[in-house]
Write a protein that holds these residues in place. Structure first.
Motif, PDB file in Angstrom:
ATOM      1  N   LEU A 375       0.810  -1.168  -0.055  1.00  0.00           N
ATOM      2  CA  LEU A 375      -0.031   0.095  -0.201  1.00  0.00           C
ATOM      3  C   LEU A 375       0.893   1.275   0.027  1.00  0.00           C
ATOM      4  CD1 LEU A 375      -2.802  -1.094   2.555  1.00  0.00           C
ATOM      5  CD2 LEU A 375      -2.986  -0.680  -0.015  1.00  0.00           C
ATOM      6  N   LEU A 376       1.884   1.217   0.796  1.00  0.00           N
ATOM      7  CA  LEU A 376       2.930   2.398   0.914  1.00  0.00           C
ATOM      8  C   LEU A 376       3.889   2.736  -0.508  1.00  0.00           C
ATOM      9  CD1 LEU A 376       4.077   1.986   4.385  1.00  0.00           C
ATOM     10  CD2 LEU A 376       2.755   3.925   3.533  1.00  0.00           C
ATOM     11  N   ARG A 377       3.723   1.663  -1.173  1.00  0.00           N
ATOM     12  CA  ARG A 377       4.437   1.886  -2.588  1.00  0.00           C
ATOM     13  C   ARG A 377       3.816   2.773  -3.475  1.00  0.00           C
ATOM     14  NH1 ARG A 377       5.952  -4.375  -4.493  1.00  0.00           N
ATOM     15  NH2 ARG A 377       7.826  -4.569  -3.137  1.00  0.00           N
ATOM     16  N   GLY A 378       2.700   2.983  -3.387  1.00  0.00           N
ATOM     17  CA  GLY A 378       1.684   4.053  -4.164  1.00  0.00           C
ATOM     18  C   GLY A 378       1.340   5.190  -3.460  1.00  0.00           C
ATOM     19  N   ARG A 379       1.952   5.449  -2.088  1.00  0.00           N
ATOM     20  CA  ARG A 379       1.526   6.396  -1.405  1.00  0.00           C
ATOM     21  C   ARG A 379       2.704   7.408  -1.009  1.00  0.00           C
ATOM     22  NH1 ARG A 379      -3.877   5.170   0.716  1.00  0.00           N
ATOM     23  NH2 ARG A 379      -3.626   6.373   2.657  1.00  0.00           N
ATOM     24  N   THR A 380       2.445   8.564  -0.973  1.00  0.00           N
ATOM     25  CA  THR A 380       3.821   9.658  -0.470  1.00  0.00           C
ATOM     26  C   THR A 380       3.289  10.424   0.646  1.00  0.00           C
ATOM     27  OG1 THR A 380       3.992   9.878  -2.998  1.00  0.00           O
ATOM     28  CG2 THR A 380       4.871  11.507  -1.757  1.00  0.00           C
ATOM     29  N   GLU A 381       4.558  10.369   1.343  1.00  0.00           N
ATOM     30  CA  GLU A 381       4.171  11.511   2.572  1.00  0.00           C
ATOM     31  C   GLU A 381       4.708  12.787   2.247  1.00  0.00           C
ATOM     32  OE1 GLU A 381       5.999  10.465   6.372  1.00  0.00           O
ATOM     33  OE2 GLU A 381       5.370   8.297   5.959  1.00  0.00           O
ATOM     34  N   ILE A 382       3.929  13.823   2.377  1.00  0.00           N
ATOM     35  CA  ILE A 382       4.006  15.473   2.028  1.00  0.00           C
ATOM     36  C   ILE A 382       3.913  16.041   3.599  1.00  0.00           C
ATOM     37  CG2 ILE A 382       3.080  14.855  -0.323  1.00  0.00           C
ATOM     38  CD1 ILE A 382       0.775  16.538   0.710  1.00  0.00           C
ATOM     39  N   SER A 383       4.527  17.355   3.351  1.00  0.00           N
ATOM     40  CA  SER A 383       4.231  18.463   4.516  1.00  0.00           C
ATOM     41  C   SER A 383       3.665  19.605   3.647  1.00  0.00           C
ATOM     42  CB  SER A 383       5.446  18.828   5.150  1.00  0.00           C
ATOM     43  OG  SER A 383       6.512  19.131   4.583  1.00  0.00           O
ATOM     44  N   LEU A 384       2.907  20.269   4.559  1.00  0.00           N
ATOM     45  CA  LEU A 384       2.474  21.323   4.045  1.00  0.00           C
ATOM     46  C   LEU A 384       1.832  22.479   4.985  1.00  0.00           C
ATOM     47  CD1 LEU A 384       0.724  22.806   1.369  1.00  0.00           C
ATOM     48  CD2 LEU A 384      -1.124  21.383   1.972  1.00  0.00           C
ATOM     49  N   THR A 385       1.950  23.633   4.874  1.00  0.00           N
ATOM     50  CA  THR A 385       1.322  24.475   6.042  1.00  0.00           C
ATOM     51  C   THR A 385       0.198  25.386   5.243  1.00  0.00           C
ATOM     52  OG1 THR A 385       3.710  25.192   6.760  1.00  0.00           O
ATOM     53  CG2 THR A 385       2.180  26.777   7.017  1.00  0.00           C
ATOM     54  N   LEU A 386      -1.097  25.508   6.351  1.00  0.00           N
ATOM     55  CA  LEU A 386      -2.164  26.141   5.710  1.00  0.00           C
ATOM     56  C   LEU A 386      -2.511  27.311   6.726  1.00  0.00           C
ATOM     57  CD1 LEU A 386      -4.599  22.697   5.135  1.00  0.00           C
ATOM     58  CD2 LEU A 386      -3.288  23.993   3.338  1.00  0.00           C
ATOM     59  N   GLY A 387      -3.105  28.105   6.009  1.00  0.00           N
ATOM     60  CA  GLY A 387      -3.591  29.331   6.838  1.00  0.00           C
ATOM     61  C   GLY A 387      -4.924  29.062   7.274  1.00  0.00           C
ATOM     62  N   PRO A 388      -5.508  30.178   8.063  1.00  0.00           N
ATOM     63  CA  PRO A 388      -6.750  29.957   8.692  1.00  0.00           C
ATOM     64  C   PRO A 388      -8.118  29.894   7.638  1.00  0.00           C
ATOM     65  CG  PRO A 388      -5.541  31.635   9.842  1.00  0.00           C
ATOM     66  CD  PRO A 388      -4.782  31.278   8.578  1.00  0.00           C
ATOM     67  N   ALA A 389      -7.558  30.383   6.324  1.00  0.00           N
ATOM     68  CA  ALA A 389      -8.541  30.533   5.348  1.00  0.00           C
ATOM     69  C   ALA A 389      -8.763  29.615   4.468  1.00  0.00           C
ATOM     70  CB  ALA A 389      -8.371  31.824   4.591  1.00  0.00           C
ATOM     71  N   ASP A 390      -7.972  28.296   5.002  1.00  0.00           N
ATOM     72  CA  ASP A 390      -7.701  27.210   4.071  1.00  0.00           C
ATOM     73  C   ASP A 390      -8.302  25.881   4.725  1.00  0.00           C
ATOM     74  OD1 ASP A 390      -6.052  28.498   2.243  1.00  0.00           O
ATOM     75  OD2 ASP A 390      -4.235  28.023   3.242  1.00  0.00           O
ATOM     76  N   GLY A 391      -9.726  26.190   5.088  1.00  0.00           N
ATOM     77  CA  GLY A 391     -10.441  25.259   5.723  1.00  0.00           C
ATOM     78  C   GLY A 391     -10.803  24.232   4.828  1.00  0.00           C
ATOM     79  N   LYS A 392     -11.362  24.616   3.711  1.00  0.00           N
ATOM     80  CA  LYS A 392     -11.432  23.407   2.621  1.00  0.00           C
ATOM     81  C   LYS A 392     -10.404  22.723   2.380  1.00  0.00           C
ATOM     82  CE  LYS A 392     -13.790  23.310  -1.965  1.00  0.00           C
ATOM     83  NZ  LYS A 392     -14.159  24.132  -3.167  1.00  0.00           N
ATOM     84  N   ALA A 393      -9.384  23.147   2.071  1.00  0.00           N
ATOM     85  CA  ALA A 393      -8.255  22.325   1.702  1.00  0.00           C
ATOM     86  C   ALA A 393      -7.848  21.395   3.093  1.00  0.00           C
ATOM     87  CB  ALA A 393      -7.010  22.999   1.426  1.00  0.00           C
TER      88      ALA A 393
END
Length: 442
Positions: A375-393
């Motif tokens: 399962l992990l072969r097709g999955r990627t770990e990412i990091s991301l920073t979201l702001g207060p207005a990014d609730g939908k994301a």
């Protein structure tokens, strides 16, 4: 009074079985004999006799030549058989002629499997699919044999041809029923798609068990999920697909699907009718091909499974998911053979495999580790920073990925670490292009 009623219960059917073979390559071995006997048992019949017969010259009227037919008639009389099973494909004419000659009901391999499916179907969807397969089979058996089936004369003059015959009326009636059933099954497909969409939104991986019938899929399913799905040493113990929660050691919750087993010469009508169910396998994130490594026909059975999956892939337009193999029934092998296969499985990578015993639980840790690795072969770990207005994301990532960490900053921004499939990552970048630049692959 009760005792008399019990005494009058009908006796079980007694089946006489012949397995025709035509070339040395077709000659049935012990596994084929055992499989066919299992099909008869699954139908609830007693086995009067079973044997392979070499058909050197096909008789177009009966399939079997005169001497073989006489021998079968004698055995039916001797064993008091009430059902004759020809484990091959019969034409409608051959089936009718055999019934007249033998004096008992005759069914071929497709008819036998359809009868079993009719007994096994429990859900509304299962019953719809069995009924559609039965009607498609019956329609293929309609043949013109008697002119007295004409229901009426058309026109007014003596030269006018016959009106609608009984044959045509029966075909039209079956066609109407088939159209209605296909419509009902389209509703089933839509319902299944809604359910699949819900599972995709949850971000939880979906794993499907596939394999030859009686390979131990349901026993393995119960062992992995702690369920009590009906599992028995007989063909087609499972017909309706079952979905249960599977807890993986590090990835957490997943969904595991147990599907109907495949079989050699699986009738076309069944594949067509059960496509809504079989497509569950193609919609999974990972397939586990459960193989009975204790069977002498293991390689042939694996080829049969591959052929059905290839056909489903071609007809549905859906690509096959990644696949691993569970080499089952290690407990049924000699210790030296089981040890050898376990070592071989650890070195096998095309496809990856784990040696297990669904009955004893042996090898399940290795299988679970292999599931996670695949399962992990097709999955990627990412990091991301979201702001207060990014609730939908943020909500999208929770629905479509696995949020590993989520840290709130004093300035109101949120740092996230997410494990997500490559496909979902592409969808996120397309839906939130302003945030795409901030995605870092770990």
């Amino acid at each position: 009074m009760t005792e008399k009623l019990i005494d009058r219960l009908p006796a079980p059917e007694i089946a006489g079985v012949v397995i025709p073979w035509f070339t040395p390559r077709d000659r049935p071995g012990p596994d084929r004999l055992s499989e066919t006997a299992g099909l008869v048992e699954a139908l609830g019949c007693e086995l009067g006799f079973i044997r392979p017969e070499h058909v050197r010259q096909v008789n177009s009227s009966f399939l079997l030549s005169g001497g073989l037919l006489d021998r079968m008639a004698d055995d039916i009389a001797e064993t008091n058989a009430t059902l004759a099973v020809i484990d091959a494909a019969l034409t409608p004419v051959q089936q009718r002629n055999l019934e007249k000659r033998l004096g008992v009901k005759v069914i071929d391999r497709t008819g036998l499997i359809l009868e079993i499916f009719g007994l096994r179907a429990r859900t509304k969807e299962g019953r719809l699919q069995v009924e559609l397969a039965r009607l498609l089979y019956e329609r293929s058996r309609l043949v013109r044999t008697w002119t007295h089936l004409e229901r009426q004369r058309g026109g007014g003059g003596f030269l006018s041809g016959p009106g609608e015959s009984q044959l045509e009326a029966d075909r039209r009636m079956l066609d109407d029923k088939i159209v209605r059933l296909r419509g009902d099954l389209d509703d089933v497909k839509r319902t299944r798609e809604v359910q699949r969409a819900g599972r995709r939104r949850s971000g939880k991986p979906v794993i499907a068990l596939v394999g030859y019938t009686n390979s131990g899929k349901s026993t393995l399913f119960n062992r992995l999920t702690g369920s009590d799905v009906f599992a028995k040493d007989m063909p087609f113990a499972t017909l309706d697909p079952t979905i249960r929660r599977l807890d993986l050691p590090t990835l957490g919750e997943a969904a595991l699907i147990d599907t109907v087993g495949f079989i050699s010469d699986l009738p076309t009508h069944l594949i067509d009718s059960f496509q809504a169910t079989l497509e569950e396998s193609l919609q999974a994130d990972l397939l586990i091909h459960v193989r009975d490594r204790a069977s002498a026909s293991d390689m042939e059975q694996a080829e049969d499974v591959a052929l059905v999956l290839e056909r489903l892939e071609k007809e549905s337009g859906l690509p096959l998911p990644p696949m691993i193999e569970a080499w089952n029934k290690m407990d049924a092998l000699a210790p030296e053979r089981a040890e050898s296969l376990t070592a071989l499985a650890a070195m096998t990578d095309d496809p990856p495999a784990a040696a297990v015993s669904a009955l004893t639980g042996e090898g399940l840790d290795a299988l679970l580790a292999l599931i996670e690795k695949s399962l992990l072969r097709g999955r990627t770990e990412i990091s991301l920073t979201l702001g207060p207005a990014d609730g939908k994301a943020r909500a999208w990532l929770h629905q479509n990925g696995e949020v590993l960490t989520e840290t709130q900053r004093e300035d109101g921004q949120t740092d996230l670490t997410i494990r997500v499939s490559t496909e979902r990552l592409g969808q996120f970048r397309g839906e939130f292009p302003d945030l795409a630049a901030g995605v870092s692959i770990l």
